[in-house]
Design a protein around this motif. Structure first.
Motif, short mmCIF file in Angstrom:
data_model
loop_
_atom_site.label_atom_id
_atom_site.label_comp_id
_atom_site.label_asym_id
_atom_site.label_seq_id
_atom_site.Cartn_x
_atom_site.Cartn_y
_atom_site.Cartn_z
N PHE A 60 40.56 40.06 38.50
CA PHE A 60 41.41 40.21 38.09
C PHE A 60 42.53 41.58 37.38
O PHE A 60 41.38 41.44 36.50
CB PHE A 60 42.20 39.08 36.97
CG PHE A 60 42.27 37.07 37.90
CD1 PHE A 60 42.98 36.90 38.46
CD2 PHE A 60 40.90 37.23 36.94
CE1 PHE A 60 42.74 36.04 38.80
CE2 PHE A 60 40.43 35.81 37.74
CZ PHE A 60 41.52 35.73 38.69
N SER A 61 43.12 42.55 38.73
CA SER A 61 43.64 44.02 38.08
C SER A 61 44.48 43.56 36.41
O SER A 61 44.79 44.39 36.21
CB SER A 61 44.20 44.53 39.17
OG SER A 61 45.13 43.96 39.37
N HIS A 62 45.75 42.58 37.01
CA HIS A 62 46.32 42.37 35.81
C HIS A 62 46.18 41.15 34.85
O HIS A 62 45.62 40.48 35.80
CB HIS A 62 47.80 43.18 36.59
CG HIS A 62 47.81 44.07 36.82
ND1 HIS A 62 47.52 44.58 38.10
CD2 HIS A 62 48.91 44.99 36.09
CE1 HIS A 62 47.19 45.82 37.89
NE2 HIS A 62 48.48 45.76 36.81
N LEU A 63 46.94 40.69 33.76
CA LEU A 63 46.83 39.68 33.17
C LEU A 63 47.75 39.30 32.42
O LEU A 63 49.04 40.36 32.35
CB LEU A 63 45.67 39.61 31.69
CG LEU A 63 44.11 39.97 32.73
CD1 LEU A 63 43.62 40.31 31.24
CD2 LEU A 63 43.61 38.80 33.07
N SER A 74 54.24 38.55 28.76
CA SER A 74 53.89 39.96 29.15
C SER A 74 53.33 39.87 30.34
O SER A 74 52.38 39.43 29.62
CB SER A 74 53.94 41.12 28.45
OG SER A 74 55.33 41.47 27.61
N VAL A 75 52.81 40.33 31.28
CA VAL A 75 51.93 41.55 31.92
C VAL A 75 51.54 42.54 31.36
O VAL A 75 51.78 43.60 31.75
CB VAL A 75 52.86 40.96 33.57
CG1 VAL A 75 53.75 42.54 34.43
CG2 VAL A 75 51.46 40.75 34.21
N VAL A 76 50.24 42.49 31.44
CA VAL A 76 49.94 44.18 31.40
C VAL A 76 48.60 43.97 32.09
O VAL A 76 47.96 42.97 33.03
CB VAL A 76 48.98 43.97 29.80
CG1 VAL A 76 50.15 44.29 28.65
CG2 VAL A 76 48.10 42.62 29.91
N GLU A 77 48.03 45.60 32.48
CA GLU A 77 46.44 45.83 33.46
C GLU A 77 45.12 45.51 32.53
O GLU A 77 45.12 45.94 30.98
CB GLU A 77 46.57 47.30 34.01
CG GLU A 77 46.06 47.43 34.91
CD GLU A 77 45.58 49.18 35.10
OE1 GLU A 77 44.96 50.36 35.73
OE2 GLU A 77 47.07 50.09 34.47
N PHE A 78 44.32 44.84 33.13
CA PHE A 78 42.96 45.07 32.37
C PHE A 78 42.09 45.96 32.43
O PHE A 78 42.65 46.80 33.51
CB PHE A 78 42.41 43.75 33.43
CG PHE A 78 40.98 43.53 32.96
CD1 PHE A 78 40.49 43.07 32.02
CD2 PHE A 78 39.70 44.28 33.69
CE1 PHE A 78 38.78 42.72 31.82
CE2 PHE A 78 38.54 44.73 33.41
CZ PHE A 78 37.75 44.06 32.31
N VAL A 81 48.48 36.17 39.00
CA VAL A 81 48.07 35.64 40.32
C VAL A 81 49.02 36.83 41.62
O VAL A 81 49.87 35.94 41.41
CB VAL A 81 47.64 34.57 40.71
CG1 VAL A 81 47.51 34.14 42.31
CG2 VAL A 81 46.60 33.65 40.16
N PRO A 82 48.76 37.42 42.02
CA PRO A 82 49.33 38.26 42.97
C PRO A 82 50.62 37.29 44.12
O PRO A 82 51.76 38.05 44.46
CB PRO A 82 49.47 39.37 43.67
CG PRO A 82 47.82 39.46 42.74
CD PRO A 82 47.15 38.24 42.03
N VAL A 138 43.89 46.22 27.35
CA VAL A 138 44.80 46.02 28.44
C VAL A 138 45.41 47.46 28.34
O VAL A 138 45.09 48.17 27.05
CB VAL A 138 45.07 45.80 27.98
CG1 VAL A 138 44.85 43.68 28.13
CG2 VAL A 138 46.63 44.44 26.51
N ARG A 139 46.58 47.56 28.95
CA ARG A 139 47.40 49.01 29.30
C ARG A 139 48.34 48.64 29.66
O ARG A 139 48.29 47.68 30.70
CB ARG A 139 46.93 49.93 30.66
CG ARG A 139 47.48 51.25 30.58
CD ARG A 139 46.61 51.53 31.64
NE ARG A 139 45.01 52.47 31.32
CZ ARG A 139 44.95 53.43 30.34
NH1 ARG A 139 45.87 54.38 30.56
NH2 ARG A 139 44.40 53.66 30.54
#
Length: 234
Positions: free
Chosen positions: A53-56, A102-106, A138-139, A120-121
């Protein structure tokens, strides 16, 4: 009925104070955070396949606002700080259960000497924030393209940012320890972290914010943020 939530970890971020934290996640992509899992949750099996997963999603606690209580009406910065709106129609940290999402980048998982960490970023979290849960973004289900954004229907306009000659020298001095420091400062200040409600007496004010262990001072001159001084915090 009462519920007791136990943090699974603590996130460490560049943001040492509430002031200047981006008002939404994903606005400052150069900000990297590290979730250090508590010993009882330091099992790497908990993060198996998370790299798919690209984001969390991070579910966290606004731990510094708990004692300040909450109100059914709040003043969102996007409305200038002078119009009241229902707390459940905002993302205010002053909430009945002081929980945030919050949604963050893995970025990566690190497991060394029995200690588990998740990098994370793009987070908008204060250093030391307790993390209650982590879920994959999940997009197809989470990105609803026909959704309405209310008073936050579009990203805020960005301000231009420049650095004084002294600030440029100071960034060079700290570049080994913080290689993305100039980008981080630029992305944070471009969001205009000043209070939403300002008076004419504040037009020439020198502002200060803390990133990492640094104190950054800047002014707004003709609509542009000028970084004037960067020093290690006392």
């Amino acid at each position: 009925m009462s519920l007791v939530q136990q943090p699974v970890g603590i996130i460490h971020t560049p943001y040492q104070q509430k002031f200047a934290i981006p008002r939404q996640p994903g606005l400052v992509n150069s900000a990297v955070g590290i979730i250090q899992f508590l010993p009882q949750f330091s099992d790497p099996n908990m993060l198996r396949d998370i790299e798919q997963f690209s984001h969390l999603w991070l579910i966290f606690q606004f731990h510094q606002t708990t004692e300040q209580g909450w109100s059914p009406l709040v003043r969102p910065p996007r409305l200038g700080g002078n119009k009241k709106t229902g707390v459940f129609a905002t993302r205010s940290p002053f909430r009945p259960n002081n929980m945030g999402l919050s949604v963050v980048e893995f970025v990566k998982v690190v497991y060394q000497q029995g200690k588990l960490a998740l990098h994370v970023r793009g987070m908008d979290l204060l250093d030391g924030t307790p993390i209650l849960d982590i879920k994959p973004y999940v997009p197809y289900a989470d990105a609803l393209h026909a959704a309405k954004g209310g008073f936050a229907h579009s990203p805020p306009e960005l301000m231009s940012v420049n650095f004084s000659a002294l600030a440029k020298q100071q960034i060079l001095h700290f570049s080994t320890q913080y290689p993305e420091l100039q980008t981080l400062i630029t992305e944070v200040l471009a969001q205009d972290p000043r209070p939403a409600y300002r008076t004419d007496s504040e037009l020439d004010r020198v502002y200060a914010m803390s990133l990492y262990n640094l104190n950054i001072q800047w002014r707004v001159i003709d609509g542009c943020c000028q970084v004037q001084d960067i020093q290690k915090s006392a």
